[in-house]
Motif scaffolding. Sequence first.
Motif, mmCIF file in Angstrom:
data_model
loop_
_atom_site.group_PDB
_atom_site.id
_atom_site.type_symbol
_atom_site.label_atom_id
_atom_site.label_comp_id
_atom_site.label_asym_id
_atom_site.label_seq_id
_atom_site.Cartn_x
_atom_site.Cartn_y
_atom_site.Cartn_z
ATOM 1 N N PRO A 164 11.969 -11.229 39.286
ATOM 2 C CA PRO A 164 12.742 -9.981 39.237
ATOM 3 C C PRO A 164 13.318 -9.778 37.822
ATOM 4 O O PRO A 164 13.673 -10.765 37.154
ATOM 5 N N HIS A 165 13.379 -8.548 37.387
ATOM 6 C CA HIS A 165 13.941 -8.157 36.076
ATOM 7 C C HIS A 165 13.138 -8.701 34.889
ATOM 8 O O HIS A 165 13.580 -8.568 33.754
ATOM 9 N N ARG A 166 12.003 -9.308 35.155
ATOM 10 C CA ARG A 166 11.202 -9.830 34.036
ATOM 11 C C ARG A 166 9.882 -9.074 33.918
ATOM 12 O O ARG A 166 8.889 -9.610 33.454
ATOM 13 N N GLY A 167 9.915 -7.828 34.348
ATOM 14 C CA GLY A 167 8.685 -7.035 34.363
ATOM 15 C C GLY A 167 8.106 -6.772 32.986
ATOM 16 O O GLY A 167 6.895 -6.636 32.810
ATOM 17 N N LEU A 168 9.008 -6.717 31.989
ATOM 18 C CA LEU A 168 8.538 -6.380 30.648
ATOM 19 C C LEU A 168 7.592 -7.445 30.104
ATOM 20 O O LEU A 168 6.588 -7.124 29.453
ATOM 21 N N ALA A 169 7.897 -8.704 30.393
ATOM 22 C CA ALA A 169 7.023 -9.783 29.928
ATOM 23 C C ALA A 169 5.639 -9.640 30.555
ATOM 24 O O ALA A 169 4.612 -9.741 29.865
ATOM 25 N N ALA A 170 5.611 -9.348 31.857
ATOM 26 C CA ALA A 170 4.331 -9.176 32.532
ATOM 27 C C ALA A 170 3.590 -7.957 31.980
ATOM 28 O O ALA A 170 2.375 -7.963 31.788
ATOM 29 N N MET A 171 4.377 -6.906 31.691
ATOM 30 C CA MET A 171 3.761 -5.705 31.149
ATOM 31 C C MET A 171 3.120 -5.978 29.791
ATOM 32 O O MET A 171 2.050 -5.471 29.477
ATOM 33 N N PHE A 172 3.792 -6.779 28.985
ATOM 34 C CA PHE A 172 3.227 -7.039 27.654
ATOM 35 C C PHE A 172 1.944 -7.858 27.734
ATOM 36 O O PHE A 172 1.094 -7.761 26.853
ATOM 37 N N THR A 173 1.795 -8.645 28.793
ATOM 38 C CA THR A 173 0.518 -9.328 28.987
ATOM 39 C C THR A 173 -0.607 -8.309 29.135
ATOM 40 O O THR A 173 -1.664 -8.418 28.501
ATOM 41 N N MET A 174 -0.363 -7.298 29.951
ATOM 42 C CA MET A 174 -1.342 -6.208 30.083
ATOM 43 C C MET A 174 -1.541 -5.500 28.760
ATOM 44 O O MET A 174 -2.638 -5.277 28.296
ATOM 45 N N MET A 175 -0.410 -5.131 28.167
ATOM 46 C CA MET A 175 -0.397 -4.284 26.970
ATOM 47 C C MET A 175 -1.182 -4.896 25.833
ATOM 48 O O MET A 175 -1.920 -4.215 25.132
ATOM 49 N N ASN A 176 -1.001 -6.192 25.617
ATOM 50 C CA ASN A 176 -1.636 -6.797 24.451
ATOM 51 C C ASN A 176 -3.146 -6.778 24.552
ATOM 52 O O ASN A 176 -3.836 -6.457 23.576
ATOM 53 N N LEU B 5 -8.690 -0.723 32.027
ATOM 54 C CA LEU B 5 -7.409 -0.816 32.718
ATOM 55 C C LEU B 5 -7.453 -1.852 33.835
ATOM 56 O O LEU B 5 -6.462 -2.515 34.114
ATOM 57 N N THR B 6 -8.595 -1.966 34.459
ATOM 58 C CA THR B 6 -8.744 -2.973 35.504
ATOM 59 C C THR B 6 -8.505 -4.361 34.912
ATOM 60 O O THR B 6 -7.840 -5.210 35.510
ATOM 61 N N ARG B 7 -9.046 -4.574 33.717
ATOM 62 C CA ARG B 7 -8.878 -5.872 33.072
ATOM 63 C C ARG B 7 -7.411 -6.149 32.752
ATOM 64 O O ARG B 7 -6.919 -7.262 32.897
ATOM 65 N N GLY B 8 -6.712 -5.091 32.318
ATOM 66 C CA GLY B 8 -5.285 -5.255 32.040
ATOM 67 C C GLY B 8 -4.531 -5.684 33.300
ATOM 68 O O GLY B 8 -3.698 -6.606 33.266
ATOM 69 N N ALA B 9 -4.823 -5.019 34.408
ATOM 70 C CA ALA B 9 -4.160 -5.359 35.677
ATOM 71 C C ALA B 9 -4.484 -6.795 36.074
ATOM 72 O O ALA B 9 -3.603 -7.568 36.475
ATOM 73 N N MET B 10 -5.745 -7.138 35.913
ATOM 74 C CA MET B 10 -6.212 -8.472 36.262
ATOM 75 C C MET B 10 -5.487 -9.541 35.426
ATOM 76 O O MET B 10 -5.023 -10.551 35.972
ATOM 77 N N GLU B 11 -5.344 -9.299 34.143
ATOM 78 C CA GLU B 11 -4.656 -10.255 33.262
ATOM 79 C C GLU B 11 -3.204 -10.457 33.701
ATOM 80 O O GLU B 11 -2.702 -11.579 33.731
ATOM 81 N N ALA B 12 -2.538 -9.363 34.036
ATOM 82 C CA ALA B 12 -1.125 -9.467 34.421
ATOM 83 C C ALA B 12 -0.993 -10.227 35.727
ATOM 84 O O ALA B 12 -0.093 -11.069 35.883
ATOM 85 N N ILE B 13 -1.885 -9.945 36.666
ATOM 86 C CA ILE B 13 -1.833 -10.654 37.956
ATOM 87 C C ILE B 13 -2.136 -12.136 37.751
ATOM 88 O O ILE B 13 -1.441 -13.006 38.268
ATOM 89 N N ALA B 14 -3.168 -12.424 36.968
ATOM 90 C CA ALA B 14 -3.546 -13.820 36.726
ATOM 91 C C ALA B 14 -2.405 -14.588 36.071
ATOM 92 O O ALA B 14 -2.146 -15.743 36.396
ATOM 93 N N ALA B 15 -1.683 -13.943 35.167
ATOM 94 C CA ALA B 15 -0.651 -14.662 34.414
ATOM 95 C C ALA B 15 0.674 -14.743 35.155
ATOM 96 O O ALA B 15 1.435 -15.692 34.960
ATOM 97 N N HIS B 16 0.978 -13.769 36.011
ATOM 98 C CA HIS B 16 2.344 -13.687 36.531
ATOM 99 C C HIS B 16 2.481 -13.643 38.046
ATOM 100 O O HIS B 16 3.567 -13.895 38.558
#
Lengths: 572, 572
Positions: free
Chosen positions: B274-286, B128-139
């Motif tokens: 703002p309002h683009r959270g889903l894209a960031a979430m999918f970075t984590m998710m994938n 999960l840490t890696r997922g968070a890290m990926e989302a932060i790095a990308a967005h």
Amino acid sequence: MQSYIPPIDDYRFLLEEVLDFDGAMTELGKDVDCGLATAVLEEAGKFCADHLHPLNRQGDEQGARLVDGSVVMPDGFAAAYQAFVEAGWPSLAADPDHGGQGLPFILQLWLDEMLSASNLSFGLFPGLTRGAMEAIAAHASDDLKTRYLAPLISGEWTGAMALTESGAGTDLALLKTKAEDLGDGRFAITGQKIFISSGDHDMASNIVHLVLARLPDAPAGVKGISLFLVPKMLPDDTRNTMSVGALEKKMGIHAQPTCVMNYDGATGWLVGEPHRGLAAMFTMMNAERLMVGIQGLGIAGAAYQQAAAYAKDRLQGRSSDGGRGPVAIIEHADVRRMLLKVRAFVEAGRALAGWTALQWDRAQGHADPAIRADADALVALLTPVVKAAFTDFGFESAVAAQQVFGGHGYIREWGMEQFVRDARIAQIYEGTNGIQAMDLVGRKLPMAGGTVVERLFDQIEMDLQKCEGVEMAERVRNALGLLRDATIALRGAGADAAGAAAVDYLRLFALVCLGWMWARMAAVATRDSPLHASKRALAEFFVLRLLPESEGLARAIGAGEASLMAMPGDAF
Amino acid sequence: MQSYIPPIDDYRFLLEEVLDFDGAMTELGKDVDCGLATAVLEEAGKFCADHLHPLNRQGDEQGARLVDGSVVMPDGFAAAYQAFVEAGWPSLAADPDHGGQGLPFILQLWLDEMLSASNLSFGLFPGLTRGAMEAIAAHASDDLKTRYLAPLISGEWTGAMALTESGAGTDLALLKTKAEDLGDGRFAITGQKIFISSGDHDMASNIVHLVLARLPDAPAGVKGISLFLVPKMLPDDTRNTMSVGALEKKMGIHAQPTCVMNYDGATGWLVGEPHRGLAAMFTMMNAERLMVGIQGLGIAGAAYQQAAAYAKDRLQGRSSDGGRGPVAIIEHADVRRMLLKVRAFVEAGRALAGWTALQWDRAQGHADPAIRADADALVALLTPVVKAAFTDFGFESAVAAQQVFGGHGYIREWGMEQFVRDARIAQIYEGTNGIQAMDLVGRKLPMAGGTVVERLFDQIEMDLQKCEGVEMAERVRNALGLLRDATIALRGAGADAAGAAAVDYLRLFALVCLGWMWARMAAVATRDSPLHASKRALAEFFVLRLLPESEGLARAIGAGEASLMAMPGDAF
């Protein structure tokens, strides 16, 4: 968790419209008809829904506990058992000569379904008692029968089967428990048994253990095993020298006390002939195995009810045209697929259990010995199929129903994960499902030179020819063709070939039998009623979406054993 | 329970002989070769076997506990986590610009396999840490990156994903958590989230939550969701206003603290637009979804090891010629069938995971943007397949391995039932497997006008043509033919048709991919070594005994949606 709703309408449909229950009872000279049978099932269902279902979660959380060497049941179980006995449910189908009510076995099996659906841990107590009772009735001396049958049949006392030892599970030839002849008709039993369901508890005044042990002069192997009746309380009301060594900590059925039992020169009496214990044991086992199959069915039905209710209530996502949302998830095709898969098994399994139970009644009570023998052979043939396939499908059903709940299915409070944990045991005990499959292929197919299985296939073929829904019956007939081919190919197979094919073969066999039941149900479900309409829809779903598995199974069976036996043992 | 044996020989075989790892690294300009990669995996395996595997049973028994509002981990977990961080494992494949080691993703995925095999509850923390890290790095903004990336990459802090609410699981459009703009770059987050893995614990000094919430002016539905970084400890070292409402009681992964989290005006920072959270979430998710698939693989491999050891040790029954007995149960064909089934999945799954990971590295780091885009599309296509099929096969494998133990498999102390309970979650979280299947059919098949999936199929076809073992490759090619037909039939399918076919289609897709990997492995396994011989034997077992399932799946898919949609919702 929702209440448990006993499937009375489905029982009535099967009795009245599919299985010709009245005709079968007339044939057997039994004074029971659909009306009475349904009324009995209704009462039984009420008992399960009101007394047992509400204890199921709590039983799982509390579990049976070992306190000062004795098992203490979870809160409410003793009172529920008392009520169960007072209502007369233990004696439902038992021999009237010993105080039983003599009702047909189909009612017993369906009562077992409702017991398993509402509280599997509880249901094991009367189930094991019945096994003990059957063995005593069939093999014990008149003296033992007089002393033990009546209180077991009434449920005042309960039964337990003590077979397994830590080094001897599937292979009973290895068992070591000893019996010493005390010369006065009594024997001293010494040894340790494991996995003893209902081995001890605080719900009845006595527990009658049937224990496999070896006499000093016993030949080696399974031909040297004898069966002994070893009661917790002796006739003079003193405690026998047997004790609970430990309670197993298990994946599920936490309210069922699975005991390690120590017999320290415990007093016992021989049941049947010396060294012939295995025959007596199989009397118990066969009755138990059908019941264990029904356990899979019961849990699947209960899990379905919860999942269907959740799916109609839970709002997520949009309608398939995108127009409405959020919609109840029952609108989503994949949720339907999961629910239909469970229900298509449950309703055909219920029908097949009923059909098998009527054969059981014929085998026990028909006036014509030839019909008795034929029916008995069919029950023997179908017993491993019901045991293994129903518990496999039952477990898969519990998993599918849990999946409908998404994340909530993994949380204990919703109760769905308990169904999965509880259902899992039924694939293992009373002979693992692999052993059932080898029993089917190795012992049951060759019965009477292969004519028993041929007779069943011919009956299925005949029934399919009578069916209206032409395309559907045709597909079942194709699967039957694959099964016939596989059956012929397995004739005279060696142990490796039989073992390699057995599990896939049993599953193919079961799919064909369920398809047969769906064809029979669809053929009579012609009215414009909700029940009939759902039967037609489920039959179609079964043949179109589940029956195709038979093709891959047939192919895998046909591939033979070479690819299983090629790898050297130490390469695993 | 036996020790855990990391599958280093198999990794080496795949790197050197199947996946041309050295070639791929040269292509990417990475200074890593098989020798270094194997050495890293060996060290990682040693860590898992020595530090994590011994804590697994105890973690299950003790569980994570909530004490005075904070989560206390089971004994030994904090020390193990400390050692894990000190050894540098969290940063293995992370970006060197932020302190990562920049090793290829294949090493990360196989480390994940060994983490899951030895201790799934523990493995979720770095995952999960890696997922968070990926989302932060990308967005995230540079400021957030500077503050949060380094301690997440080092593992000094851990991450958590806070998406689900009690009324919004699969359907995030329904979520209600609110974010208020405080005007100084900070936001106040208010709401309750459920099922938050690693939501709180005592192993790290800070926990970085990524929380989905709605801004006041947000449009309805998923287009109004924003992502916020909400740390347990604020930059001024004060405690944020967030708390653990409860710990979920679950079927398994007891050592993993699955939290109900309350955010009471907690301070957070916007990640991305703002309002683009889903894209960031999918970075984590994938990234998470591939890892979750690997969890199924890891547990299957670990369960296999235990079951194979037991089968070689446990004596029951006689040899197939009746001559010897008792023999080790590994001699019995049906026991072999169960073990081979597990291993045939594990080894091909490991290969497919490796192949996918190399595409991931190409997608991230290839010099040619066209190759990056192609590889990225292949990863996107295979992600739902790996997530769903590997966790389904993983669960089925755990069940099969448990079955090898007979009654002992049901007893907690043997550890086999924990594998089953733990493996079950992976089919549910990070999007249920049904959702994965619909992602595959609804979103991934249509990518680039259907050319991505066609390209994969063409590559499989080409690889099969190159294979030596003719008959085997031919059978995989037949299954690929069924898959191609099903793919064409699903083009432009409506929501019901897609949903009705999706789960069976994904399974067929996975069987073909596993068959492809077996063909590739068998083609290179030509030497007279034990490893090569076992590869040939397993490849043959897979195509003869497991791949035939594809026939029934293709037939069921072809039957369409009508039989699923016919029944009215209230008839369920």
